[in-house]
Design a protein around this motif. Structure first.
Motif, PDB file in Angstrom:
ATOM      1  N   SER A   9      -1.113  24.722  -4.126  1.00 29.58           N
ATOM      2  CA  SER A   9      -2.244  25.305  -3.410  1.00 29.58           C
ATOM      3  C   SER A   9      -1.943  25.319  -1.912  1.00 29.58           C
ATOM      4  O   SER A   9      -1.014  24.655  -1.432  1.00 29.58           O
ATOM      5  N   ASP A  10      -2.751  26.041  -1.161  1.00 30.95           N
ATOM      6  CA  ASP A  10      -2.569  26.088   0.292  1.00 30.95           C
ATOM      7  C   ASP A  10      -2.953  24.772   0.961  1.00 30.95           C
ATOM      8  O   ASP A  10      -2.600  24.549   2.120  1.00 30.95           O
ATOM      9  N   ILE A  11      -3.665  23.899   0.253  1.00 33.52           N
ATOM     10  CA  ILE A  11      -3.952  22.554   0.772  1.00 33.52           C
ATOM     11  C   ILE A  11      -2.757  21.638   0.515  1.00 33.52           C
ATOM     12  O   ILE A  11      -2.342  20.867   1.383  1.00 33.52           O
ATOM     13  N   ASP A  12      -2.186  21.698  -0.709  1.00 34.75           N
ATOM     14  CA  ASP A  12      -0.990  20.898  -1.023  1.00 34.75           C
ATOM     15  C   ASP A  12       0.160  21.217  -0.076  1.00 34.75           C
ATOM     16  O   ASP A  12       0.880  20.329   0.379  1.00 34.75           O
ATOM     17  N   ASP A  13       0.329  22.510   0.162  1.00 38.17           N
ATOM     18  CA  ASP A  13       1.546  23.033   0.770  1.00 38.17           C
ATOM     19  C   ASP A  13       1.435  23.036   2.293  1.00 38.17           C
ATOM     20  O   ASP A  13       1.404  24.077   2.929  1.00 38.17           O
ATOM     21  N   GLN A  14       1.359  21.847   2.864  1.00 30.40           N
ATOM     22  CA  GLN A  14       1.325  21.744   4.330  1.00 30.40           C
ATOM     23  C   GLN A  14       2.320  20.673   4.767  1.00 30.40           C
ATOM     24  O   GLN A  14       2.570  19.707   4.047  1.00 30.40           O
ATOM     25  N   ALA A  15       2.858  20.855   5.942  1.00 27.98           N
ATOM     26  CA  ALA A  15       3.920  19.961   6.409  1.00 27.98           C
ATOM     27  C   ALA A  15       3.460  18.515   6.492  1.00 27.98           C
ATOM     28  O   ALA A  15       4.250  17.589   6.281  1.00 27.98           O
ATOM     29  N   SER A  16       2.185  18.290   6.780  1.00 22.36           N
ATOM     30  CA  SER A  16       1.677  16.931   6.959  1.00 22.36           C
ATOM     31  C   SER A  16       1.708  16.116   5.677  1.00 22.36           C
ATOM     32  O   SER A  16       1.586  14.888   5.727  1.00 22.36           O
ATOM     33  N   LEU A  17       1.832  16.762   4.522  1.00 20.48           N
ATOM     34  CA  LEU A  17       1.868  16.040   3.250  1.00 20.48           C
ATOM     35  C   LEU A  17       3.275  15.927   2.681  1.00 20.48           C
ATOM     36  O   LEU A  17       3.447  15.428   1.572  1.00 20.48           O
ATOM     37  N   ARG A  18       4.257  16.352   3.433  1.00 21.03           N
ATOM     38  CA  ARG A  18       5.622  16.342   2.912  1.00 21.03           C
ATOM     39  C   ARG A  18       6.297  14.999   3.193  1.00 21.03           C
ATOM     40  O   ARG A  18       7.207  14.871   3.997  1.00 21.03           O
ATOM     41  N   PHE A  19       5.804  13.986   2.483  1.00 21.38           N
ATOM     42  CA  PHE A  19       6.415  12.660   2.568  1.00 21.38           C
ATOM     43  C   PHE A  19       6.160  11.920   1.259  1.00 21.38           C
ATOM     44  O   PHE A  19       5.394  12.361   0.409  1.00 21.38           O
ATOM     45  N   GLN A  20       6.826  10.777   1.107  1.00 19.55           N
ATOM     46  CA  GLN A  20       6.734   9.979  -0.108  1.00 19.55           C
ATOM     47  C   GLN A  20       5.766   8.808   0.098  1.00 19.55           C
ATOM     48  O   GLN A  20       5.778   8.173   1.145  1.00 19.55           O
ATOM     49  N   VAL A  21       4.950   8.530  -0.915  1.00 18.43           N
ATOM     50  CA  VAL A  21       3.990   7.423  -0.855  1.00 18.43           C
ATOM     51  C   VAL A  21       4.404   6.341  -1.849  1.00 18.43           C
ATOM     52  O   VAL A  21       4.455   6.601  -3.058  1.00 18.43           O
ATOM     53  N   PRO A  22       4.726   5.129  -1.379  1.00 16.85           N
ATOM     54  CA  PRO A  22       5.079   4.041  -2.299  1.00 16.85           C
ATOM     55  C   PRO A  22       3.846   3.219  -2.692  1.00 16.85           C
ATOM     56  O   PRO A  22       2.957   2.973  -1.882  1.00 16.85           O
ATOM     57  N   LEU A  23       3.819   2.779  -3.946  1.00 23.11           N
ATOM     58  CA  LEU A  23       2.691   2.043  -4.499  1.00 23.11           C
ATOM     59  C   LEU A  23       3.231   0.852  -5.285  1.00 23.11           C
ATOM     60  O   LEU A  23       4.317   0.941  -5.874  1.00 23.11           O
ATOM     61  N   ILE A  24       2.478  -0.251  -5.306  1.00 23.36           N
ATOM     62  CA  ILE A  24       2.925  -1.435  -6.051  1.00 23.36           C
ATOM     63  C   ILE A  24       1.746  -2.072  -6.763  1.00 23.36           C
ATOM     64  O   ILE A  24       0.620  -2.092  -6.243  1.00 23.36           O
ATOM     65  N   LYS A  25       2.002  -2.566  -7.993  1.00 22.15           N
ATOM     66  CA  LYS A  25       0.973  -3.232  -8.790  1.00 22.15           C
ATOM     67  C   LYS A  25       1.602  -4.441  -9.475  1.00 22.15           C
ATOM     68  O   LYS A  25       2.709  -4.354 -10.016  1.00 22.15           O
ATOM     69  N   PHE A  26       0.876  -5.566  -9.473  1.00 24.99           N
ATOM     70  CA  PHE A  26       1.358  -6.803 -10.075  1.00 24.99           C
ATOM     71  C   PHE A  26       0.537  -7.119 -11.322  1.00 24.99           C
ATOM     72  O   PHE A  26      -0.698  -7.070 -11.295  1.00 24.99           O
ATOM     73  N   PRO A 100       7.899  -9.893  -0.201  1.00 23.99           N
ATOM     74  CA  PRO A 100       9.354 -10.033  -0.018  1.00 23.99           C
ATOM     75  C   PRO A 100      10.106  -9.112  -0.970  1.00 23.99           C
ATOM     76  O   PRO A 100       9.552  -8.617  -1.957  1.00 23.99           O
ATOM     77  N   CYS A 101      11.347  -8.883  -0.668  1.00 21.37           N
ATOM     78  CA  CYS A 101      12.246  -8.108  -1.534  1.00 21.37           C
ATOM     79  C   CYS A 101      11.731  -6.690  -1.767  1.00 21.37           C
ATOM     80  O   CYS A 101      11.943  -6.113  -2.844  1.00 21.37           O
ATOM     81  N   PHE A 102      11.070  -6.112  -0.785  1.00 25.62           N
ATOM     82  CA  PHE A 102      10.472  -4.791  -0.950  1.00 25.62           C
ATOM     83  C   PHE A 102      11.485  -3.777  -1.466  1.00 25.62           C
ATOM     84  O   PHE A 102      11.218  -3.023  -2.401  1.00 25.62           O
ATOM     85  N   ASP A 103      12.671  -3.760  -0.859  1.00 24.87           N
ATOM     86  CA  ASP A 103      13.678  -2.757  -1.228  1.00 24.87           C
ATOM     87  C   ASP A 103      14.176  -2.924  -2.660  1.00 24.87           C
ATOM     88  O   ASP A 103      14.683  -1.971  -3.253  1.00 24.87           O
ATOM     89  N   GLU A 104      14.048  -4.137  -3.213  1.00 24.05           N
ATOM     90  CA  GLU A 104      14.500  -4.371  -4.581  1.00 24.05           C
ATOM     91  C   GLU A 104      13.407  -4.093  -5.606  1.00 24.05           C
ATOM     92  O   GLU A 104      13.702  -3.832  -6.778  1.00 24.05           O
ATOM     93  N   LEU A 105      12.148  -4.142  -5.182  1.00 19.89           N
ATOM     94  CA  LEU A 105      11.045  -3.865  -6.099  1.00 19.89           C
ATOM     95  C   LEU A 105      10.843  -2.367  -6.307  1.00 19.89           C
ATOM     96  O   LEU A 105      10.226  -1.948  -7.290  1.00 19.89           O
ATOM     97  N   LEU A 106      11.322  -1.572  -5.361  1.00 19.75           N
ATOM     98  CA  LEU A 106      11.301  -0.114  -5.507  1.00 19.75           C
ATOM     99  C   LEU A 106      12.595   0.407  -4.891  1.00 19.75           C
ATOM    100  O   LEU A 106      12.654   0.748  -3.714  1.00 19.75           O
ATOM    101  N   TYR A 107      13.625   0.435  -5.715  1.00 16.26           N
ATOM    102  CA  TYR A 107      14.955   0.778  -5.234  1.00 16.26           C
ATOM    103  C   TYR A 107      15.025   2.250  -4.856  1.00 16.26           C
ATOM    104  O   TYR A 107      14.618   3.126  -5.629  1.00 16.26           O
ATOM    105  N   ASN A 108      15.525   2.510  -3.658  1.00 15.22           N
ATOM    106  CA  ASN A 108      15.662   3.879  -3.179  1.00 15.22           C
ATOM    107  C   ASN A 108      16.996   4.453  -3.652  1.00 15.22           C
ATOM    108  O   ASN A 108      18.033   4.235  -3.041  1.00 15.22           O
ATOM    109  N   ARG A 138       6.912   5.655  -6.488  1.00 14.85           N
ATOM    110  CA  ARG A 138       6.998   6.477  -5.280  1.00 14.85           C
ATOM    111  C   ARG A 138       6.643   7.908  -5.656  1.00 14.85           C
ATOM    112  O   ARG A 138       7.245   8.481  -6.565  1.00 14.85           O
ATOM    113  N   LEU A 139       5.663   8.473  -4.959  1.00 13.11           N
ATOM    114  CA  LEU A 139       5.130   9.803  -5.272  1.00 13.11           C
ATOM    115  C   LEU A 139       5.395  10.761  -4.122  1.00 13.11           C
ATOM    116  O   LEU A 139       5.187  10.422  -2.954  1.00 13.11           O
TER     117      LEU A 139
END
Length: 403
Positions: A9-26, A100-108, A138-139
Motif C-alpha cells: 500500500s502507499d502507507i507501507d511503501d514509504q522510506a521511513s518504514l524501510r528498516f528491521q524491527v527486532p523482537l524478543i520473548k522469554f 546480555p548476549c543480544f547478538d547471539e539471541l538473534l543472530y544477524n 526480526r521483521l
C-alpha cells in the motif's frame, strides 16, 4: 502458495518504514510439554502458518518509480535453532533490558538485513538449560506494524498448540490504504518536513553513530507522581501520553539544543479505529500514521509537563480517516523516498504495552516478557514489564549520543 506479485500500500511503501524491527520473548519451563522441542514445534507451526500468510515467505522487489512489490516466491523465512547452557533465572528477575548476549539471541545472518531480495522474517528459537526458551524475531517493517505482527504471531501460536483454523483470517486488500486518483493532500504533514521549504530556524542533524542505549522504568509510583504534576482537566490522559510527554521533555533537556530550535514528537497512531465502516480485522500490514506535535526547545523546557501532554493529545486527535488518505496521497505526490526529518529534535515513542505480545502461547503458556529488543535511532519503544510483586509497569528505551 500462490505465485504472484503483491503491491504494498502507499502507507507501507514509504522510506521511513524501510528498516528491521527486532523482537524478543522469554518462555519458562512447562512440565506438560516435557519431551517436546520448542524449536521444532514452532518451526512446524511456522510452515503451516505461512500457507495463509504466504507473502511473508516471499521477497521484496522494486518496480516502477521505486514502488516496492512482494514477489510471492515461496522461498520462505529464515529460521535458526540454538542452545545455551544458561537458565531463564540467569537473565535476571524481573526480566528487563538490556539483555546480555543480544547478538547471539538473534543472530544477524550476513547479508540478510537488506530490503530487496532478502527474507522478510528471521526467527530464532534458543533453548535454555532449564527447559524454557527464548523466541526472537526480526521483521521488515514495510510488511507489518505491531498490531499486524501480533496477529501473525497469535496465528503461529494457534498452529503450535494444534488449532487448525485461524481465529482471524488474514487479508491483503492494499487498496484500502492507497491514495485516491487524483491524489489529494488535504492536511499539512509536518512529520515529513525535511522535504518542505528551507528551514529558517537552526537544526541539528541526528548523529546515528556512537549512540548509547538506556532503559527507564515507569511503575505505579512514577506514573502517579507524573500525573500529580498535571492540572485536573488533564489527569485523565492515558499512561502512554503521560510517559511520552515526560520522555520528550527530558530528552529535549538532555540534548541541549538552541532554545529557538524546533523539536517534534511524532505521535504513533494506530488508525484502524478511525475508519468508517470499520477497518477489517484481518488486515495485518501498516495502518498507522505519525501526526506531529511541534514546539520550540525553550517552550518545552520552561513550560510545565501538561503543556507537552496537551500537544500530544491534540496531535493524536487530528487523525481521522481522511488524514490517513492524505498521508497516502503525500507518498504518491512527493515520491516514496520522503521520510521523517533526520534531525536530533525529531522523536518517536512507539507503544507496545497494549500489543499483547507477551500473551502469545506456543504451548508453554504466556511469555514472561515480550517486546522489541532495542531502540532505533530517534525511535523509542515503551514495553510492558512486571516486578516481583506482579505489579504491571512500563520500561522505555532511548538512544542518545554518549554525552
Amino acid at each position: 502458495m500462490p505465485r504472484e506479485q503483491k503491491l504494498l500500500s502507499d502507507i507501507d511503501d514509504q522510506a521511513s518504514l524501510r528498516f528491521q524491527v527486532p523482537l524478543i520473548k522469554f518462555y519458562q519451563y512447562e512440565p506438560s510439554m516435557e519431551g517436546k522441542d520448542p524449536a521444532e514445534v514452532i518451526r512446524e507451526a511456522l510452515a503451516q502458518t505461512l500457507v495463509c500468510y504466504y507473502p511473508f515467505a516471499g521477497r521484496l522487489r522494486e518496480g516502477a518509480n521505486g514502488k516496492l512489490i512482494v514477489d510471492c516466491t515461496g522461498e520462505g523465512v529464515m529460521f535458526i535453532k540454538a542452545d545455551t547452557d544458561v537458565t531463564l533465572e540467569q537473565f535476571g528477575e524481573p526480566l528487563r533490558h538490556p539483555f546480555p548476549c543480544f547478538d547471539e539471541l538473534l543472530y544477524n545472518i550476513p547479508s540478510s538485513e537488506g530490503m530487496l531480495n532478502c527474507a522478510l522474517l528471521l526467527i530464532q528459537v534458543t533453548r535454555l538449560k532449564c527447559g524454557g526458551f527464548i523466541f526472537a524475531l526480526r521483521l521488515n517493517h514495510v510488511m507489518s506494524d505491531g498490531a499486524g505482527l501480533a496477529q501473525f504471531l497469535f496465528a503461529l501460536g494457534e498452529m503450535a498448540r494444534g488449532v487448525t483454523t485461524h481465529l482471524i483470517s488474514p487479508i491483503w486488500e492494499r487498496h484500502l490504504l492507497d491514495a485516491r486518483h487524483p491524489a489529494l493532500i488535504i492536511f499539512t504533514h509536518r512529520e515529513y518536513d525535511e522535504m518542505e521549504a528551507p528551514v529558517t530556524t537552526p537544526i541539528t542533524i541526528f548523529p546515528f553513530d556512537n549512540l548509547i542505549q538506556h532503559f527507564f522504568s515507569f511503575g505505579f509510583a512514577e506514573v502517579s507522581l507524573l500525573r500529580s504534576l498535571l492540572p485536573p482537566y488533564l489527569r485523565c490522559c492515558t499512561t502512554f501520553e503521560l510517559i511520552t510527554a515526560c520522555l520528550w521533555s527530558c530528552r529535549t533537556l538532555a540534548i541541549n539544543l538552541d532554545p529557538d530550535e524546533e523539536v517534534r514528537m511524532l505521535c504513533v497512531v494506530n488508525a484502524r479505529s478511525k475508519f468508517n465502516p470499520s477497518f477489517p480485522s484481518g488486515y495485518y500490514r501498516n495502518v498507522f500514521v505519525f501526526p506531529a506535535a511541534i514546539t520550540t526547545v525553550k517552550s518545552l523546557r520552561e513550560k510545565p509537563l501538561g503543556y507537552a501532554v496537551e500537544l500530544i493529545k491534540q496531535a493524536k486527535a487530528s487523525v481521522i480517516e481522511e488524514y490517513v488518505k492524505s498521508v497516502a496521497a503525500l507518498m504518491v505526490a512527493r515520491g516514496k523516498r520522503i521520510h521523517f526529518p533526520h534531525v536530533i529534535g525529531t522523536y518517536i515513542v512507539s507503544d507496545f504495552t497494549k500489543a499483547g505480545l507477551e500473551d502469545i502461547d506456543f504451548g508453554w503458556g504466556k511469555a514472561v516478557f515480550g517486546g522489541p529488543m532495542i531502540a532505533v535511532g530517534f525511535i523509542s519503544f515503551l514495553m510492558p514489564t512486571k516486578n516481583k510483586k506482579g505489579e504491571v509497569g512500563s520500561v522505555a528505551s532511548i538512544c542518545l549520543p554518549a554525552q
